[in-house]
Design a protein around this motif. Structure first.
Motif, PDB file in Angstrom:
ATOM      1  N   ARG A  90     -22.335   1.539 -22.210  1.00  0.00           N
ATOM      2  CA  ARG A  90     -21.786   0.632 -21.201  1.00  0.00           C
ATOM      3  C   ARG A  90     -20.671   1.314 -20.416  1.00  0.00           C
ATOM      4  N   ALA A  91     -19.820   2.063 -21.107  1.00  0.00           N
ATOM      5  CA  ALA A  91     -18.733   2.775 -20.420  1.00  0.00           C
ATOM      6  C   ALA A  91     -19.301   3.855 -19.506  1.00  0.00           C
ATOM      7  N   ALA A  92     -20.318   4.573 -19.976  1.00  0.00           N
ATOM      8  CA  ALA A  92     -20.935   5.615 -19.145  1.00  0.00           C
ATOM      9  C   ALA A  92     -21.589   5.011 -17.911  1.00  0.00           C
ATOM     10  N   ALA A  93     -22.260   3.877 -18.066  1.00  0.00           N
ATOM     11  CA  ALA A  93     -22.883   3.207 -16.920  1.00  0.00           C
ATOM     12  C   ALA A  93     -21.825   2.735 -15.936  1.00  0.00           C
ATOM     13  N   HIS A  94     -20.725   2.222 -16.444  1.00  0.00           N
ATOM     14  CA  HIS A  94     -19.629   1.763 -15.590  1.00  0.00           C
ATOM     15  C   HIS A  94     -19.024   2.934 -14.830  1.00  0.00           C
TER      16      HIS A  94
END
Length: 110
Positions: A90-94
């Motif tokens: 999720r952090a990488a996608a953000h």
């Protein structure tokens, strides 16, 4: 997770559905029971989200509620590993979305 939620549900006094009765029920709980009731709410929200029935205020494509993830974390090593991987993805996608927005942003000669 559902097994943990069921265990909490069995350990607590029966939870009424009506809001006024639920308020009285919450006020009658010991501090330990109140903690377990809050954990149960979070686990129910997470299980519902995973089953495609997100909690109020969450769309099905919204990220998993942080409070539910926190409640489920530490339940068992496999689940904790999955939550850690989910948060990293999720952090990488953000971060990827922010990078893309910066690349398309002002100053690019548009």
């Amino acid at each position: 997770m559902s097994a943990r939620a069921e265990g909490l549900r069995r350990a607590l006094p029966p939870r009424p559905d009506a809001p006024a009765e639920r308020f009285s029920w919450l006020r009658s709980l010991t501090p330990e029971q109140a903690r377990d009731a809050a954990l149960l709410e979070h686990l129910d929200a997470l299980c519902g989200h995973l089953a495609g029935k997100p909690a109020l205020g969450y769309a099905p494509d919204d990220p998993l509620p942080d409070a539910a993830l926190e409640a489920a974390e530490g339940f068992n090593p496999q689940l904790t590993t999955l939550i850690t991987r989910y948060r990293a993805a999720r952090a990488a996608a953000h971060d990827g979305a922010q990078d893309a927005a910066r690349a398309d942003g002002p100053g690019r000669g548009r």
